[in-house]
Design an enzyme around this catalytic site. Sequence first.
Site, short mmCIF file in Angstrom:
data_model
loop_
_atom_site.label_atom_id
_atom_site.label_comp_id
_atom_site.label_asym_id
_atom_site.label_seq_id
_atom_site.Cartn_x
_atom_site.Cartn_y
_atom_site.Cartn_z
CB ILE A 117 5.10 -0.04 5.76
CG1 ILE A 117 3.72 -0.60 5.50
CG2 ILE A 117 5.12 1.47 5.98
CD1 ILE A 117 2.79 -0.55 6.71
CB CYS A 118 5.31 -0.28 0.05
SG CYS A 118 5.07 -2.04 -0.27
CD GLU A 119 -1.84 0.66 -0.38
OE1 GLU A 119 -2.96 0.21 -0.06
OE2 GLU A 119 -1.39 1.69 0.12
N GLY B 207 3.54 -4.57 0.35
CA GLY B 207 4.68 -5.33 0.83
C GLY B 207 5.71 -5.64 -0.23
CB THR C 161 -0.29 1.20 3.82
OG1 THR C 161 1.06 1.58 4.13
CG2 THR C 161 -1.23 2.24 4.40
#
Length: 106
Positions: free
Chosen positions: A62-64, A66, A90
């Site tokens: 996961i990142c901010e 995708g 996120t």
Amino acid sequence: MVQHASISQLKDAMDAGTARIVDVRERYEFDSGHVPGAVHIPMHTIPLRMDELPTDGDLYLICESGNRSWQVAAFLARHDITAINVEGGTGAWRWSGLPLATGAMA
């Protein structure tokens, strides 16, 4: 090929106890709010820290939004490691009203 999961699929896997989550954002992003239980391994350190990736369940990245997590999942796929990219990241988790943990963790 990169596998994808929605926020609700990630939440279901977390509830089932099968999700291992790696947050690939920068430290300041992780500290300001992350999916509970996520391990922090920034994107730029993945090649040096592949041995730290959790292997006892499905690996969710996961990142901010995708994008970075998709890039990491594609990189890992080239090294025969299956990882699931969390679509919307996120930001989508936050937008759905799901709880975030804050501060430094793993």
